[in-house]
Motif scaffolding. Sequence first.
Motif, short mmCIF file in Angstrom:
data_model
loop_
_atom_site.label_atom_id
_atom_site.label_comp_id
_atom_site.label_asym_id
_atom_site.label_seq_id
_atom_site.Cartn_x
_atom_site.Cartn_y
_atom_site.Cartn_z
N SER A 89 91.07 -25.64 36.16
CA SER A 89 91.02 -24.77 36.66
C SER A 89 90.32 -25.03 38.53
O SER A 89 91.50 -24.50 39.61
CB SER A 89 90.24 -23.49 36.29
N GLY A 90 89.87 -26.02 38.15
CA GLY A 90 89.35 -26.84 39.54
C GLY A 90 90.41 -27.11 40.47
O GLY A 90 90.76 -27.05 42.18
N GLY A 91 91.65 -27.63 39.97
CA GLY A 91 93.04 -27.85 40.78
C GLY A 91 92.66 -29.31 41.70
O GLY A 91 91.97 -29.94 41.27
N GLN A 92 92.78 -29.14 43.11
CA GLN A 92 92.66 -29.95 44.37
C GLN A 92 91.32 -30.76 44.34
O GLN A 92 91.22 -31.84 44.86
CB GLN A 92 93.60 -29.77 45.05
N TYR A 93 90.04 -29.85 44.17
CA TYR A 93 88.74 -30.44 44.59
C TYR A 93 88.61 -31.42 43.09
O TYR A 93 88.15 -32.52 43.27
CB TYR A 93 87.87 -29.21 44.98
N HIS A 94 88.55 -31.34 42.30
CA HIS A 94 88.60 -31.18 41.11
C HIS A 94 89.39 -33.43 40.56
O HIS A 94 88.65 -34.05 40.79
CB HIS A 94 88.95 -31.08 39.76
N TRP A 95 90.59 -33.27 41.25
CA TRP A 95 91.18 -34.35 41.54
C TRP A 95 91.06 -34.89 42.27
O TRP A 95 90.90 -36.27 42.04
CB TRP A 95 93.08 -34.17 41.80
N ALA A 96 90.92 -34.81 43.70
CA ALA A 96 90.41 -35.79 44.43
C ALA A 96 88.72 -35.85 44.26
O ALA A 96 88.55 -37.40 44.73
CB ALA A 96 89.80 -34.45 46.09
N TYR A 97 88.09 -34.90 43.68
CA TYR A 97 86.43 -36.34 43.10
C TYR A 97 87.00 -37.18 42.20
O TYR A 97 86.68 -38.92 42.37
CB TYR A 97 85.70 -34.97 42.30
N MET A 98 88.01 -37.08 41.16
CA MET A 98 87.81 -38.44 40.08
C MET A 98 89.38 -39.19 41.05
O MET A 98 88.91 -40.40 40.33
CB MET A 98 89.60 -37.58 39.09
N ILE A 99 89.55 -39.36 42.26
CA ILE A 99 90.58 -40.17 42.26
C ILE A 99 89.37 -41.10 43.83
O ILE A 99 89.72 -42.22 43.82
CB ILE A 99 91.66 -40.00 42.99
N ALA A 100 88.82 -40.04 44.51
CA ALA A 100 88.05 -40.75 45.38
C ALA A 100 87.26 -41.63 45.05
O ALA A 100 87.18 -41.23 44.40
CB ALA A 100 87.41 -39.76 46.06
N PRO A 101 87.20 -43.42 45.90
CA PRO A 101 86.55 -44.02 45.77
C PRO A 101 85.44 -43.32 45.54
O PRO A 101 84.78 -41.95 46.12
CB PRO A 101 86.45 -44.71 47.28
N ALA A 102 83.37 -43.83 45.17
CA ALA A 102 83.00 -43.32 45.11
C ALA A 102 81.94 -42.84 46.31
O ALA A 102 81.39 -41.81 45.75
CB ALA A 102 81.68 -44.08 43.98
N SER A 103 82.07 -43.80 46.98
CA SER A 103 80.72 -42.99 48.32
C SER A 103 81.28 -42.06 48.95
O SER A 103 80.66 -41.61 49.69
CB SER A 103 81.80 -44.72 49.73
N ILE A 104 83.07 -41.84 48.91
CA ILE A 104 83.23 -40.52 49.27
C ILE A 104 83.32 -39.03 48.47
O ILE A 104 83.54 -38.12 49.28
CB ILE A 104 84.45 -40.81 50.29
N ARG A 105 83.20 -39.48 47.22
CA ARG A 105 84.05 -38.15 46.46
C ARG A 105 83.65 -36.99 46.39
O ARG A 105 83.91 -36.09 46.07
CB ARG A 105 83.72 -39.24 45.00
N ARG A 106 81.94 -37.09 46.72
CA ARG A 106 81.61 -35.36 46.68
C ARG A 106 81.94 -34.69 47.74
O ARG A 106 82.38 -33.22 47.89
CB ARG A 106 80.11 -35.51 46.79
N GLY A 107 82.07 -34.96 48.85
CA GLY A 107 82.16 -35.07 50.65
C GLY A 107 83.43 -34.40 49.94
O GLY A 107 84.02 -33.05 50.48
N THR A 108 84.62 -35.55 49.93
CA THR A 108 86.20 -35.07 49.79
C THR A 108 85.98 -33.92 48.97
O THR A 108 87.13 -32.98 49.03
CB THR A 108 86.84 -36.34 49.32
N ALA A 109 85.59 -33.95 48.25
CA ALA A 109 86.24 -33.04 46.97
C ALA A 109 85.16 -31.36 47.40
O ALA A 109 86.14 -30.42 47.31
CB ALA A 109 84.77 -33.20 45.76
N TRP A 110 84.25 -31.53 47.76
CA TRP A 110 83.73 -30.01 48.32
C TRP A 110 84.63 -29.68 49.39
O TRP A 110 84.77 -28.41 49.43
CB TRP A 110 82.34 -30.92 49.34
N ALA A 111 85.01 -30.16 50.62
CA ALA A 111 85.58 -29.88 51.47
C ALA A 111 87.19 -29.59 50.92
O ALA A 111 87.59 -28.45 51.27
CB ALA A 111 86.05 -31.57 52.28
N THR A 112 88.41 -30.00 50.17
CA THR A 112 89.16 -29.13 49.53
C THR A 112 88.48 -28.64 48.83
O THR A 112 89.80 -27.86 48.82
CB THR A 112 89.34 -30.79 48.59
N GLY A 113 87.74 -28.38 48.14
CA GLY A 113 87.42 -26.89 47.23
C GLY A 113 87.16 -25.91 48.39
O GLY A 113 87.79 -24.61 47.91
#
Length: 508
Positions: A89-113
């Motif tokens: 159910s997380g959708g886009q933020y979950h996908w962003a976390y799984m795809i993003a480079p490790a160095s930015i995945r947390r911040g990217t998932a947070w902003a997307t969510g």
Amino acid sequence: MKDDIADADALRLAQLGHAQSFERQFSRWTMLGLSFAILNSWTALAASLSLALPSGGTVSVIWGLVTAGICNFSLAASLAEMLSAFPTSGGQYHWAYMIAPASIRRGTAWATGWINMSGWVALVATNSSLASTLIINMISLLHPGTYEYHRWHQFLIYLGITSTSFAVNAFMQKLLPQVNGVALAWSIAGFMIISITVLACAAPDYATGEYVFATWINETGWPDGIAFLLGLLQGGLGLTGFDAVAHMIEEIPDAALEGPKIMLYCQYIGISTGLCFLIVVLFVSGGMQNTDRIIESGAGPLLEIFYIATNSRVGAVCLLMFPLICFIFAGISVLTTASRMTFAFARDGGLPMSATWWKVHPKLGVPLNALYLDCFVVLIFGCIYLGSSVAFNAIISASVTALGVSYGIPVFLNVITLRRKLPERRFSLPAGIGWAANIIGLVYTIITTVLFVFPPFLPVTGTSMNYCIVAFGIILIISGFQWIVDGRKNFEGPRITIDQSAHRESLT
């Protein structure tokens, strides 16, 4: 067979870190009903004619929808692959976390969510506003010159529609699939009944084909090319929200395959019915001689066209009941989806007091606290409208922009990682088509995100200014503040909230 599918769905969800929180009670038909009820493309497109007619005329209305349709379908196909790979159910933020480079995945998932969740809650307010506007338009048409409009009239209707959506979601969970099945049938029936009726009533006084397909009008003050692109907002509004199935994915069986199909089906139905309906209403509008009347009508463009076609105020209002009830159904579906998105983001620790919002009521079977939170925010939006209609319109525009940005982020990440981060999945595009869909969707997102915050008319005044950028900026400020005080310490991306080995044993 059904038990095997249910076990496979539960195991796949467990592999992604979560237990099954909701009953998988939606079928392909009823989930398609929910998804299409949210798009309501033919209704939303016709009700928002005033956005495109001054910004390109019928060229923008018809060919703008074709352009927006191709681009939104490309976006939907791009996201459908990710939904198949990671059906939570997380959708886009979950996908962003799984795809993003490790160095930015947390911040990217947070902003997307935060962006995605804000877009969905604002879409609840948008839907209640559009439905209440249709009711005010009916009153204005039936009582011309005697009805004196006040914003608090619409505010009370807005509250009533939002309260109805809450009541159905909170206390009628078991009936939601049936409600959404009826919503799909009602929408298709309304599309056909209205089209046949207005064509019969307006005959033979139709507008010319040249008017419908090739009339250019630019009253914006912008150059013609910019005006056409600004007119894409109509198509964007009518086709947005197709990620609804992603946030409801934990409530359908065979999710990794059925979810992507539903995402594409609702886009296809939305584009085809929307295009047909726009052609019909333009043909029965009377042509160029009525264009200014339609744009400036106090009853709204759609109701004015119905009145022109039927030459009957009562008949026009009766026809408008179909779109109005569509919007009421849509309000229920949008709030359902928004609450599931809020639930999922809280489950992963993305909200203040996440433990409060990540609760499923044991008797009602719904995330009741998430519903309360979303409706409280929608109430605040309504109070903003009492003070300033300009500020509220900014919230409406921000909902489309925020959802578009949330679509673009995971697609961008998929492109820069050369489409290599997606695991094996049941729905997969051929390489060439996948690249084309990703690039078309990404370019469309970038262009429209920039242009949709432009003022719609020149010269710019305090009331004609597009304050969408302000509303969107507030979302980013709140998200950034929460990241500093909480997220960077406690948000680790999608959490593991289940013992996978124990869960696997329980299924064997």
